[in-house]
Design an enzyme around this catalytic site. Structure first.
Site, PDB file in Angstrom:
ATOM      1  N   HIS A 440      10.165   6.216   2.967  1.00 29.23           N
ATOM      2  CA  HIS A 440       9.140   5.237   2.593  1.00 29.23           C
ATOM      3  C   HIS A 440       9.631   4.083   1.730  1.00 29.23           C
ATOM      4  O   HIS A 440       9.012   3.024   1.692  1.00 29.23           O
ATOM      5  CB  HIS A 440       8.004   5.961   1.863  1.00 29.23           C
ATOM      6  CG  HIS A 440       6.668   5.311   2.027  1.00 29.23           C
ATOM      7  ND1 HIS A 440       6.498   3.948   2.153  1.00 29.23           N
ATOM      8  CD2 HIS A 440       5.418   5.833   2.088  1.00 29.23           C
ATOM      9  CE1 HIS A 440       5.222   3.666   2.281  1.00 29.23           C
ATOM     10  NE2 HIS A 440       4.543   4.788   2.249  1.00 29.23           N
ATOM     11  N   TYR A 556      -8.158   6.012  -2.638  1.00 28.12           N
ATOM     12  CA  TYR A 556      -7.085   5.035  -2.410  1.00 28.12           C
ATOM     13  C   TYR A 556      -7.097   4.657  -0.935  1.00 28.12           C
ATOM     14  O   TYR A 556      -7.007   5.515  -0.066  1.00 28.12           O
ATOM     15  CB  TYR A 556      -5.751   5.697  -2.769  1.00 28.12           C
ATOM     16  CG  TYR A 556      -4.502   4.853  -2.654  1.00 28.12           C
ATOM     17  CD1 TYR A 556      -3.763   4.536  -3.785  1.00 28.12           C
ATOM     18  CD2 TYR A 556      -4.022   4.395  -1.420  1.00 28.12           C
ATOM     19  CE1 TYR A 556      -2.588   3.791  -3.696  1.00 28.12           C
ATOM     20  CE2 TYR A 556      -2.862   3.655  -1.323  1.00 28.12           C
ATOM     21  CZ  TYR A 556      -2.145   3.347  -2.462  1.00 28.12           C
ATOM     22  OH  TYR A 556      -0.995   2.609  -2.362  1.00 28.12           O
ATOM     23  N   THR A 569       2.194  -3.458  -0.679  1.00 25.81           N
ATOM     24  CA  THR A 569       0.847  -2.910  -0.546  1.00 25.81           C
ATOM     25  C   THR A 569       0.029  -3.155  -1.811  1.00 25.81           C
ATOM     26  O   THR A 569       0.562  -3.480  -2.859  1.00 25.81           O
ATOM     27  CB  THR A 569       0.888  -1.386  -0.296  1.00 25.81           C
ATOM     28  OG1 THR A 569       1.562  -0.757  -1.389  1.00 25.81           O
ATOM     29  CG2 THR A 569       1.581  -1.051   1.006  1.00 25.81           C
TER      30      THR A 569
END
Length: 737
Positions: A440, A556, A569
């Site tokens: 990630h 979230y 993000t």
């Protein structure tokens, strides 16, 4: 091989020039210089005396004739004028792209001013852009005012706190906004002036690379294959075509031939920076912090099969191997019956466990000799491939268990048969099904999704298979066989591997995963209800979560900030006062249908507004995160920030965008999207992809060790909530399916 390196360097240099002068073109230099020279020969001075000054300076050298001086002076002035025009055009485009009012316009209704703005943006960017063409023209992420962020934060937590808790938090927040906040903000503003993006470097370092726990499940995510479609059942053939398709994508990436993603009717560009480290990159463990190692080019992949590692060259005679040739190499690996060397089979468990033992083991056992060479081969490979020896994928006779097992296999496998540190591991199962496991830190899911959809479309629509399931074309016996990597792993290192494996297995066994396709309706019916599909799903998740847990939780939803340079993000806090009112209204049998619809509209409008704020740099969480980092640098404590950043996200959600595959033309290419593990020990992770007019695929994760959560129960609640909300509109009988 050398020829390929020179080709890549040539393309990089050429593309660097083209991208570097955008929105102008290299050929425009000639036009400007010729224009300047023409006016000079017409006895007109376009430079207001600057050319004459350049002439006098050149005259002092004594090396040039008057005519040569005039030509050189004209060229120098023309070049300077051309550079000034580029800077002006780029700055003008950056100013235009800093306007985000279009985001807040009512759907389908654009003001005359917005239309004029769109025309100007298109005028400045009318040249065919390459992948990185817009990078220098993208605006910087703005730093919101502290008071605005605090007010939005308080509004977001109001429905989650009773009056006493809220008064306490309000006191902490206002004290922060008045006292410490402005001081931290000053440093953050300072950073925003010199850094390309004030969030991204800290986000990558502190959220990802400094994490000392396992990245498997906790950080890495996965992408699935087609849902129903199985192009071939031959494992080697499927690997051959998919690997070739991925390498074709890399070739386009190297040449910047991938088009930048444009929003608003192909007008507004998104940042492309995250593509840069997609290939030839690996996360390297460190004792305090990991690093990302990226090499310019890599001509090989490393393949794992039944405990052995093989290095496979993807180029022969200066060209990329054809799909049938890659299939041949994969088949050679499948046919190899050699045994793993001592410690080799479970070696990748080091990448699945805690980071510090892996960092120490790497330093102690993999920095010299055979082990260094073999580890280099893995870490510098274009990407990693696992030829799995089990079958996975959707099975019609057992859809629930087959998809759940498929998802769990992709997210963690056996904990030692994926190299979790590579940017992505391509997994090809025994029955030809495929998937990706992605690290990630280097990029977010939409970037991997773009690669994966593109590769799937290329494989199925362009490359194809012969009638017997093999890749098209012929084998080539001249290609050297794959090289088996050599390891010398001492017993003490094998003990570290086993300990890492134990940690990873405990984590993997605790993952409760439920993957399912919701096909009662899709975005077609939601749009008929005149509601945003994303807002609809998010409100369904709020209703489902309330029914599942009996309470509201901090939620979230991942949004992107790629309207800004190097944006990643932002968080949309989907649990709002309006969404909670809607849920209570839905659960109240005395409320009329009219009131339920009214509260739905208010909650959906609020959600869309929050999403737009997040996308345009006015989110809450990244700003607070960066203020917290500044407070740590300055060694000052903030009770408010400490409390905010320790609040658990018990419902963590993300939508995977559908980017490349046209399901209207090819409905059989329905995919499953991808998913991730739970963020909180007592919460849910929910990923969803709004596929077509009639289906939405959900991935729900939680922990078995938590007695309050159950992924399958929550999945049923999601489906019921979706149907119940759609039932308010009385649009179709299908929604009771």
């Amino acid at each position: 091989m050398e020829e390929k390196v020179h080709q890549i360097q040539g393309f990089s240099f050429q593309n660097g020039i083209i991208t570097g002068v955008y929105p102008a073109s290299p050929s425009s230099w000639l036009i400007v210089v010729v224009g300047v020279m023409s006016t000079m020969y017409a006895k007109i001075d376009p430079s207001l005396g600057i050319i004459a000054k350049i002439n006098r300076t050149l005259d002092t050298t004594g090396y040039m004739s008057n005519q040569t001086q005039n030509i050189v002076s004209g060229i120098l002035f023309g070049t300077g004028l051309w550079v000034a025009l580029i800077v002006t055009m780029r700055y003008s485009l950056k100013m235009l792209l800093s306007y985000h009012g279009w985001m807040f316009a009512e759907h389908g209704k654009l003001s005359a001013g917005t239309k004029f703005w769109m025309a100007l943006v298109k005028l400045f960017s009318r040249r065919k852009p390459m992948l990185y063409s817009f990078q220098a023209s993208l605006p910087r992420l703005p730093v919101p005012a502290v008071k605005d962020t605090i007010n939005r934060y308080l509004e977001s937590v109001r429905p989650l706190m009773d009056d006493e808790e809220f008064r306490r938090m309000e006191g902490l927040a206002k004290d922060f906004a008045f006292n410490l906040g402005p001081r931290l903000q000053w440093y953050l503003k300072l950073k925003s002036w010199w850094a390309t993006n004030y969030v991204s470097d800290w986000w990558e370092e502190y959220i990802y690379l400094r994490g000392r726990g396992p990245i498997m499940v906790n950080s890495n995510y996965f992408a699935m294959d087609f849902l129903y479609l199985s192009p071939t059942t031959l494992q080697a053939a499927r690997a051959g075509n998919v690997i070739h398709a991925i390498m074709l994508y890399r070739k386009k990436l190297d040449r910047q031939e991938i088009k930048p993603i444009l929003l608003m009717g192909s007008t507004v560009p998104l940042c492309s920076a995250q593509w840069e480290r997609m290939f030839n990159t690996s996360r390297i463990p460190g004792e305090e912090s990991d690093t990302l190692q990226h090499v310019k080019d890599s001509k090989h992949i490393v393949v794992y099969h039944k405990g052995r590692y093989f290095k496979v060259w993807l180029y022969h005679d200066g060209r990329l191997l054809k799909p049938r040739e890659i299939e041949q190499q994969m088949q050679r690996i499948l046919d190899d019956d050699s045994e793993p060397q001592a410690g080799e089979e479970k070696l990748a468990a080091l990448t699945a466990g805690d980071r510090v033992p892996w960092a120490k083991a790497r330093q102690a056992y993999f920095c010299r000799g055979k082990n260094k060479q073999s580890l280099d081969a893995v870490e510098k490979a274009a990407f990693f491939v696992t030829l799995d020896d089990i079958e996975q994928g959707y099975r019609k006779e057992d859809p629930v268990r087959s998809l759940d097992a498929y998802a769990k296999s992709l997210i963690h496998g056996r904990c030692y048969d994926r190299w979790f540190d590579k940017t992505f591991t391509l997994i090809v199962f025994k029955n030809g099904r495929t998937g990706l496991n992605a690290e990630h830190s280097w990029a977010d899911a939409p970037i991997v999704g773009h690669l994966w959809e593109n590769a799937m479309a290329t494989e199925y629509l362009e490359l194809g298979y012969s009638e017997d399931g093999h890749c098209k074309g012929d084998t080539n016996q001249n290609i050297p066989i794959p090289t088996k990597l050599q390891w010398e792993i001492p017993e003490e290192c094998q003990e570290v591997i086993e300990r890492s494996l134990s940690t990873a297995i405990a984590l993997a066994d605790d993952v409760d995963f439920h993957s399912f396709c919701f096909d009662a309706f899709g975005k077609g019916l939601i749009k008929k209800a005149k509601t945003s599909p994303d807002a609809f799903v998010q409100l369904a998740l709020q209703l489902a979560h309330y029914r599942d847990m009996g309470k509201f939780s901090l939620t979230y939803e991942a949004s992107m900030t790629r309207l800004f340079r190097e944006g990643r993000t932002e968080t949309v806090r989907s649990c709002t006062v309006e969404s909670c009112n809607f849920v209570r209204t839905m659960e109240d049998p005395t409320e009329s249908n009219e009131n339920k619809l009214k509260s739905l509209r208010l909650a959906a409008a609020k959600h869309q507004h929050l999403y737009r704020l997040a996308m345009t740099g006015a989110g809450i969480d990244r700003h607070l995160f960066c203020l917290y980092v500044v407070s740590k640098y300055l060694a000052v404590d903030s009770p408010f920030l400490k409390e905010v950043l320790s609040e658990p996200w018990r419902l963590s959600t993300s939508q995977t965008p559908q980017q490349h595959i046209d399901l209207k033309k090819n409905p059989e290419m329905l995919s499953c999207g991808g998913g991730f593990g739970p963020v909180a020990d007592d919460g849910y992770g929910v990923s969803y992809i709004i596929l077509d007019e009639n289906s939405i695929h959900f991935h729900v994760s939680s922990k078995i060790s938590c007695s309050e959560t159950d992924s399958h129960r929550f999945g049923k609640n999601i489906q019921k909530a979706m149907v119940d909300i759609m039932g308010l509109f009385n649009l179709s009988k299908n929604c009771t399916k």
